[in-house]
Motif scaffolding. Structure first.
Motif, PDB file in Angstrom:
ATOM      1  N   ASP A  18     -29.529 -24.891  -8.658  1.00  0.00           N
ATOM      2  CA  ASP A  18     -28.633 -26.049  -8.541  1.00  0.00           C
ATOM      3  C   ASP A  18     -27.978 -26.315  -9.888  1.00  0.00           C
ATOM      4  O   ASP A  18     -28.675 -26.397 -10.912  1.00  0.00           O
ATOM      5  N   ARG A  20     -25.464 -28.787 -12.119  1.00  0.00           N
ATOM      6  CA  ARG A  20     -24.799 -30.087 -12.187  1.00  0.00           C
ATOM      7  C   ARG A  20     -24.002 -30.164 -13.477  1.00  0.00           C
ATOM      8  O   ARG A  20     -24.541 -29.920 -14.561  1.00  0.00           O
ATOM      9  N   THR A  22     -21.795 -32.632 -15.760  1.00  0.00           N
ATOM     10  CA  THR A  22     -21.377 -34.017 -15.994  1.00  0.00           C
ATOM     11  C   THR A  22     -20.432 -34.053 -17.183  1.00  0.00           C
ATOM     12  O   THR A  22     -20.830 -33.738 -18.299  1.00  0.00           O
ATOM     13  N   TRP A  25     -20.101 -36.912 -21.200  1.00  0.00           N
ATOM     14  CA  TRP A  25     -21.438 -37.452 -21.417  1.00  0.00           C
ATOM     15  C   TRP A  25     -21.520 -38.162 -22.775  1.00  0.00           C
ATOM     16  O   TRP A  25     -22.371 -38.996 -23.004  1.00  0.00           O
ATOM     17  N   ILE A  35     -24.628 -29.935 -18.867  1.00  0.00           N
ATOM     18  CA  ILE A  35     -24.837 -29.025 -17.739  1.00  0.00           C
ATOM     19  C   ILE A  35     -26.324 -28.938 -17.456  1.00  0.00           C
ATOM     20  O   ILE A  35     -27.149 -28.848 -18.375  1.00  0.00           O
ATOM     21  N   GLU A  36     -26.669 -29.017 -16.177  1.00  0.00           N
ATOM     22  CA  GLU A  36     -28.050 -28.818 -15.750  1.00  0.00           C
ATOM     23  C   GLU A  36     -28.078 -27.667 -14.758  1.00  0.00           C
ATOM     24  O   GLU A  36     -27.372 -27.691 -13.747  1.00  0.00           O
ATOM     25  N   ARG A  41     -31.088 -27.628 -19.483  1.00  0.00           N
ATOM     26  CA  ARG A  41     -30.168 -28.731 -19.728  1.00  0.00           C
ATOM     27  C   ARG A  41     -29.512 -28.533 -21.086  1.00  0.00           C
ATOM     28  O   ARG A  41     -30.202 -28.518 -22.112  1.00  0.00           O
ATOM     29  N   LEU A 236     -17.347 -24.105  -9.209  1.00  0.00           N
ATOM     30  CA  LEU A 236     -18.010 -25.345  -9.646  1.00  0.00           C
ATOM     31  C   LEU A 236     -17.296 -25.956 -10.848  1.00  0.00           C
ATOM     32  O   LEU A 236     -17.173 -27.180 -10.962  1.00  0.00           O
ATOM     33  N   ALA A 240     -15.564 -29.609 -10.894  1.00  0.00           N
ATOM     34  CA  ALA A 240     -15.912 -30.614 -11.905  1.00  0.00           C
ATOM     35  C   ALA A 240     -14.663 -31.138 -12.610  1.00  0.00           C
ATOM     36  O   ALA A 240     -14.582 -32.308 -12.991  1.00  0.00           O
TER      37      ALA A 240
END
Lengths: 249, 249, 249, 249, 249, 249
Positions: A18, A20, A22, A25, A35-36, A41, A236, A240
């Motif tokens: 997965d 993610r 963001t 930040w 980014i995760e 992370r 992705l 984003a």
């Protein structure tokens, strides 16, 4: 490709963790992304400087460079700070150079004008794939920093020729697989990091036999997996950034 | 593959430079090689130490590691000494790690016993391909250091599982070519270093798009060239070591 | 002086080792020499830079400086690289300064104009006398670098006022002897390095009592030996440079 | 030797500056001396450590070593601290090594037992001759540290074989002279530091032609001056230590 | 405050050690002071540089900064030189910053003009209170350096707004006391350094609970002691500078 | 105290910023906290090591230490990495020492047993008060690390004697205020950091006059504000840890 071998987190062999992304930040940086990727992370900041290194002054060309580092407790065992040791280690140097090179491959220096974009990738937590996550996030932060420059009319053109993303692939227990976690990475026979442009071409291929040398067939399987993963990452990234995701790619 | 594009030294696109491997260039080292590939000249010393790094003590396993450096006037413009700067640069770190990793891929640590073989690669003159020449020469020096250990009954078995060599390939003016000289390397669009085992498998593949990203077809062409070059280097290594060169490879 | 004490390589007490001076060993450097004195082997490069250090700019005067270093396996036991340690050791500093000072003693800065000649002495193999061999070779490389400048009309006059060479002398088992090998040097009671100009005067005298202090008589014997050795080295330098060797000095 | 040339402070050519040796200037150190030679002022501390460096452990032998440094405003222009620069300079290294070597020449390691005496020479004010003043004072501090050990029955014998002192000599405006001040030193053609034992033999001779090379006659004149100066220093050392000064030396 | 608890040197709880301030201890520096507070001995030099750091150029404002260091044998046990370690320690950094900040609090940058006064505090012997003695002495050296500038008409006004001094206070065995010696300092529960201006206000208050946290009442007692001590130091500074000491303070 | 002066974010003069304490932000560390105080964001990790530094081995006592650092783009202008500079700056050293000292003030070393708890404070974003936020968060992470040890029966007792928190206070435009943001801090006349134990006593008081010296009355006002702020922080810490918050404190 058979999917029989199981992965510790239940993923299919060709499945990304997965992800993610963001944006914004940080409040100060011209571009920033957390980014995760699973438990990995990375915090990436893009800093705009209205000048270029000395050796490039007066050329009309811009510059993009990067630094990568890990917080001491990003890892399972605490590692000593490089600032305390007084020197940057080989691995840190190598990854910093890789990130910078990868981003520069999609930059039109002339369009950027005499600006430098400095990318800082700081790993807050590490669970494999920190260098590829850094590149994937860095592109998004770079995109935001370029927008920041565009809004201020500081560009000489459109500096981003394409997007760039990166993913790791490897052979674990004989099975080629995508996006290795730390436990997979540390037992992999072959480990490969593949950086690709948004149009599906190669920017960097770094494959290493950790155990047995690998043959051409295995190399091809790994490149197929990497191409699939990078295509998903590109989508992705576009999502984003609020950009239309290309259909049928 | 067409041979139409000409090279500055008149070689065919798939032709190695003249390679000269001189063993025992040094009197003190357990193994030593001066390799000359065209104007590139690297002095490699293999030093045997009857112990292993602290983290490996008591394991029964040996270790092989490497350091790479350039003399200040190996290059066309003098470069500052890293000892004077007080820190080892990123490129030096990266190549040192590559050389060590490449050699370790053909080592059986158990057979080596708790011995360390330290490889020093010092570039006396640089004209492109110094890291691949270092690897190719280092294997020969390593072979001699292993013989030195064997003659003294200091081995637990036969530590060399295969030979290892390396060569650069790249795309210059649109044409894939083998074994780039400095002038070719500095204008290459794509630059790839390929480390292979004697049996023709891959140990390390490092390809970088310096200009345009490259596609799968070009990648395949470059790997073909590298396989050809490494097969020839393996035969040159065997000849230098006074071993029979395999027929029909 | 009695010749009774024997030397490990059979030389007479006042005899130099075989010296071989090979010019132009490197392709890039403006001057370069590989000197071999027995098993001692030093590679010297002279690099011309068309400028001077900041503190000398605008003076109309040139500059000559030197750096000395050893490859890690030049010695019988491998020594750690100073770049890895992150600092240059005292011995390295001391010899670098000695070499630079010795060359500057024969330089007319005004005639050199605002050019710097940087001398790099890298010991490829050490068997005693590396600092004196460095000086002797450096003069030849310097001479070639000066010729390079002269051919390009970059000099303001004739910067070489004389030649310079150096040799070690010492007292081993009570006997004064010339040009110590490592095994002699490491057991010497007194060790002296003597740098002389081509006209037989002193540029640097560095004598050290390693064991017993030495008296005036012994000091005189050692200076006699050094004068003999340096006269021979001057002739070897001239021969290497294709210059007439003075008769009957 | 003619005395016609005048010196800036009115001394005769063969005359030392006023020397003041103050013992026990520090409360903590096992031996300590403030030496004043004209305006040159050096604080020397001798520290006893009841052990030896690792490479010497178990040998039964002691060790003596030294470090030299200057306070930043010892000089006319402030110089940057080496701790701030992060590295010890070549000159500092060279002098530290010279001081240690000079003291070791009069030490019987076996009699010292496995003790280390560490000598710290810190120049509080510099006006030429700081390295020779350091050696002269260091001997006195060393003598006190040895007494400290003797009083505690920590010696295996009598470690001091003789005294040691040092002085500079040089040729200024063509005239050989003793004990150069900074203004003389900086204009000297030849500069020589001579370290001698109490019995008048040589421990170290370091002569450098700053301008013209020097001939054998001048070298002899300088050695005569140095012998005279060192004999006087030896007497001053003995007086400071409350020892009988030898007659007729 | 009760005086019952006795101090190792017989002082009253609110009594300073004997303070000796010697001006012009150095010949080269524009201002210099040797301060002795009991056995603590610090040499302070003030160096005038007719320029300011780069970030301040063209501002018309001056700068004052400081560096603090200890000689290796200032302490009871010898400590390693920071130049040898290659880095300045945390304590050194912290005190250097404190001294600079304290002096800057009484400086009018505009009146100083674009001059820098660099303060070097070198601890020759340490017996507690070295940082506060450094500040107290530094003010006197600064005063002399300012006079040096004034005599040469290099000031734009009167840069010293007030004097500054500093003293330590602490709680030892439950009793608040003034001006701690090393043996007191090392067993103190609370340790406080207080920097004050000549008019009795605070410039810096640094209080640390070494053992138990301290309450507001104890804090007030300590501040009272510090105010008393600093008033006395101010008078000693004025006396040393030959200025009238204010009456009834 | 008057509330008339307004603050840029509308807070009352004695009001903390919004504080958010997130425990277990990291997966690997034995304790970890992300603290947010307005826009200031610090990630704190507590790492347990089952041993103590060499100088403490065999004492039966534990150890707590800390390191503080900032990411390069935590600040408004990017700052260079200390690892790249090769040395840790004075400010970093100073804060690292402050954090460690503050935590040690509430630790019973004996109860901790021979364990080390290493605290890493990494500032992800800076807007004033990063050192005090680090201390406040570090206590919570330390508490979790102690629990981790307790659950594994690795403690010799109860090592936490009290809680510890810290806050900044200062005088801005003549008005004392609590918890300065960066814009307030950079224009403050007086700046004070106050570390307090949960029972309201002082552990560290560091007050600095950035402009004018400050008098006793102002110092008292600032200490009152700090006491109020630290009492609130203590309650927030207890709430985050799920402990009962004391009433009426």
């Amino acid at each position: 490709m058979t999917s029989t071998p199981t992965r510790t987190d239940g993923r299919a062999l060709d499945q990304l963790r997965d992800i993610r992304i963001t944006r914004n930040w940080l409040d100060h940086a011209e571009g920033s992304v957390l980014i995760e990727a699973g438990r990995t992370r990375v915090l990436v900041a893009a800093s705009v400087e209205p000048s270029v290194p000395r050796w490039r002054k007066g050329s009309g060309l811009g510059w993009v460079t990067a630094e990568y580092a890990m917080l001491p407790r990003a890892t399972n065992e605490r590692t000593q700070r490089e600032a305390i040791k007084g020197r940057v280690g080989g691995r840190t140097h190598e990854i910093s150079r890789l990130v910078g090179r990868s981003l520069r491959a999609v930059i039109d220096y002339k369009a950027l004008g005499e600006n430098t974009i400095m990318i800082d990738c700081d790993v807050l937590q590490a669970d494999g794939g920190t260098r590829t996550a850094s590149i994937t996030a860095a592109y998004v932060a770079l995109h935001d920093a370029v927008s920041w420059l565009r809004e201020r009319n500081l560009l000489a053109g459109e500096p981003l020729k394409d997007s760039v993303s990166a993913i790791s692939v490897g052979v674990v227990n004989g099975a080629p697989m995508l996006d290795l976690k730390y436990d997979e990475d540390s037992t992999a026979d072959t480990d490969m990091n593949v950086v690709m442009s948004g149009d599906g071409r190669f920017i960097e291929v770094q494959g290493t036999a950790e155990g047995e040398p690998f043959d051409r067939g295995l190399l091809n399987d790994l490149l197929d997996l990497a191409a699939k993963g990078n295509a998903e990452l590109r989508d992705l990234q576009r999502a984003a950034l609020g950009l239309a995701v290309p259909v049928g790619k």
